[in-house]
Design an enzyme around this catalytic site. Structure first.
Site, PDB file in Angstrom:
ATOM      1  N   LYS A  13      18.769  61.498   9.458  1.00  0.00           N
ATOM      2  CA  LYS A  13      19.204  61.055  10.786  1.00  0.00           C
ATOM      3  C   LYS A  13      20.360  61.929  11.292  1.00  0.00           C
ATOM      4  O   LYS A  13      20.346  62.406  12.420  1.00  0.00           O
ATOM      5  CB  LYS A  13      19.654  59.577  10.754  1.00  0.00           C
ATOM      6  CG  LYS A  13      18.600  58.611  10.225  1.00  0.00           C
ATOM      7  CD  LYS A  13      19.095  57.168  10.245  1.00  0.00           C
ATOM      8  CE  LYS A  13      20.268  56.897   9.314  1.00  0.00           C
ATOM      9  NZ  LYS A  13      19.964  57.061   7.874  1.00  0.00           N
ATOM     10  N   ARG A  88      21.559  48.229  12.375  1.00  0.00           N
ATOM     11  CA  ARG A  88      21.083  48.127  10.999  1.00  0.00           C
ATOM     12  C   ARG A  88      20.701  46.703  10.617  1.00  0.00           C
ATOM     13  O   ARG A  88      20.259  46.478   9.496  1.00  0.00           O
ATOM     14  CB  ARG A  88      22.205  48.580  10.074  1.00  0.00           C
ATOM     15  CG  ARG A  88      22.013  49.948   9.436  1.00  0.00           C
ATOM     16  CD  ARG A  88      23.269  50.235   8.675  1.00  0.00           C
ATOM     17  NE  ARG A  88      23.158  51.175   7.632  1.00  0.00           N
ATOM     18  CZ  ARG A  88      23.492  52.468   7.721  1.00  0.00           C
ATOM     19  NH1 ARG A  88      23.886  52.966   8.879  1.00  0.00           N
ATOM     20  NH2 ARG A  88      23.431  53.233   6.663  1.00  0.00           N
ATOM     21  N   ARG A 127      23.791  65.896  -1.226  1.00  0.00           N
ATOM     22  CA  ARG A 127      24.368  66.099   0.112  1.00  0.00           C
ATOM     23  C   ARG A 127      25.850  66.490   0.036  1.00  0.00           C
ATOM     24  O   ARG A 127      26.600  65.921  -0.727  1.00  0.00           O
ATOM     25  CB  ARG A 127      24.218  64.796   0.896  1.00  0.00           C
ATOM     26  CG  ARG A 127      25.087  64.719   2.150  1.00  0.00           C
ATOM     27  CD  ARG A 127      24.616  63.665   3.099  1.00  0.00           C
ATOM     28  NE  ARG A 127      24.659  62.307   2.600  1.00  0.00           N
ATOM     29  CZ  ARG A 127      24.130  61.260   3.238  1.00  0.00           C
ATOM     30  NH1 ARG A 127      23.520  61.439   4.406  1.00  0.00           N
ATOM     31  NH2 ARG A 127      24.204  60.060   2.726  1.00  0.00           N
ATOM     32  N   ARG A 161      30.544  62.466  -0.157  1.00  0.00           N
ATOM     33  CA  ARG A 161      30.911  61.085   0.136  1.00  0.00           C
ATOM     34  C   ARG A 161      31.047  60.260  -1.132  1.00  0.00           C
ATOM     35  O   ARG A 161      30.266  60.420  -2.056  1.00  0.00           O
ATOM     36  CB  ARG A 161      29.859  60.461   1.061  1.00  0.00           C
ATOM     37  CG  ARG A 161      30.036  60.864   2.504  1.00  0.00           C
ATOM     38  CD  ARG A 161      28.857  60.534   3.353  1.00  0.00           C
ATOM     39  NE  ARG A 161      28.334  59.195   3.131  1.00  0.00           N
ATOM     40  CZ  ARG A 161      27.310  58.690   3.783  1.00  0.00           C
ATOM     41  NH1 ARG A 161      26.696  59.418   4.715  1.00  0.00           N
ATOM     42  NH2 ARG A 161      26.882  57.486   3.543  1.00  0.00           N
ATOM     43  N   ARG A 172      22.271  50.692  -1.416  1.00  0.00           N
ATOM     44  CA  ARG A 172      22.068  51.096  -0.020  1.00  0.00           C
ATOM     45  C   ARG A 172      20.588  51.012   0.365  1.00  0.00           C
ATOM     46  O   ARG A 172      20.255  50.614   1.476  1.00  0.00           O
ATOM     47  CB  ARG A 172      22.648  52.488   0.205  1.00  0.00           C
ATOM     48  CG  ARG A 172      24.180  52.449   0.130  1.00  0.00           C
ATOM     49  CD  ARG A 172      24.804  53.811  -0.028  1.00  0.00           C
ATOM     50  NE  ARG A 172      24.452  54.698   1.058  1.00  0.00           N
ATOM     51  CZ  ARG A 172      24.581  56.020   1.000  1.00  0.00           C
ATOM     52  NH1 ARG A 172      25.037  56.593  -0.096  1.00  0.00           N
ATOM     53  NH2 ARG A 172      24.249  56.755   2.035  1.00  0.00           N
TER      54      ARG A 172
END
Ligand code: ADP
Ligand code: ADP
Ligand code: ZN
Length: 216
Positions: A13, A88, A127, A161, A172
């Site tokens: 996203k 969400r 990431r 992160r 998650r």
């Protein structure tokens, strides 16, 4: 044009929202980025969100709806925006509908990015972003062209992160399947839902999104 990019953590996203921001002049509104900025700044919102985010759970609807409602009022959003990571929950989707109606704004499309859970774990654990300009990278799928140097700004500091760990990814994904997936039938019923193949490479995903946007 006002859009929602909907998909699980690691679906791409943020990557696609940044590209759309550059190519179409739409403003990227990432509740995750806004919350991380609040945590870093130590604001009351940040203090409330910090532990919840580290556990990989969702921050309260009240907090995120408040953040988005303030942000959408800023003049730059009148050009059009891309919601990345919001809504969400069904309560957030309903709050968004009310907000847009009040401001006489409309939602043009909700684009679902479909990716298998197994692929998401690898996407998330690999990431990282440039600490200077925020450009996004991946150890395997999008490394910097020169090791240790940001392609975009030449920066040499990178960040990962705190919640991008294999253990947290499980909660998650559970939050996505339990609380966010019900938004798919919600938008389907309103004739807004479109799908792209999030498993494809980044350039192909961009092409599919552009094809959707050309029809709205
Ligand atoms: P999200 O915002 O949905 O959580 P990101 O855009 O941050 O996801 O993407 C997660 C990671 O996967 C990033 O490291 C990004 O570089 C990488 N990535 C994004 N899209 C793809 C893709 N289509 N194929 C492979 N890797 C991708
Ligand atoms: P990703 O796309 O990788 O899941 P985000 O940056 O969108 O990551 O979100 C990171 C974390 O911030 C989430 O796990 C959650 O704790 C919090 N968060 C972000 N957006 C929302 C939202 N709309 N509602 C509730 N919590 C949110
Ligand atoms: Zn950079």
């Amino acid at each position: 044009m006002n859009l929602i990019l909907l998909g699980p953590p690691g679906a791409g996203k943020g990557t696609q929202a940044q590209l759309l921001q550059d190519r179409r002049g739409l403003v990227q509104l990432s509740t995750g980025d806004m919350l991380r900025a609040a945590v870093k700044a130590g604001t009351p919102v940040g203090r409330a969100a910090d532990a919840v985010m580290k556990r990989g759970e969702l921050v309260s609807d009240e907090i995120v709806v408040g953040i988005i409602s303030e942000r959408i009022d800023q003049p730059d959003c009148a050009r059009g925006f891309i919601l990345d990571g919001f809504p969400r929950t069904l309560a957030q989707a309903e709050a968004l509908d009310r907000m847009l109606a009040e401001k006489k704004m409309k939602l043009d499309a909700v684009i679902e990015m479909k990716v298998d859970d197994a692929a998401l774990v690898e996407r998330i654990t690999g990431r990282f972003t440039c600490g200077t300009c925020g450009a996004g990278y991946h150890d395997r799928f999008k490394p910097t062209k020169q090791p240790g140097i940001c392609d975009n700004c030449g920066g040499r500091e990178f960040v990962r992160r705190a919640d991008d760990k294999a253990e947290t990814v499980k909660s998650r994904l559970a939050a996505y399947h339990g609380q966010t997936a019900p938004l798919l039938p919600y938008y389907q019923a309103r004739g807004r839902l479109r799908q792209v193949d999030g498993m494809a490479d980044m350039a192909e995903v961009t092409r599919q999104i552009e094809a959707v946007l050309d029809t709205v």
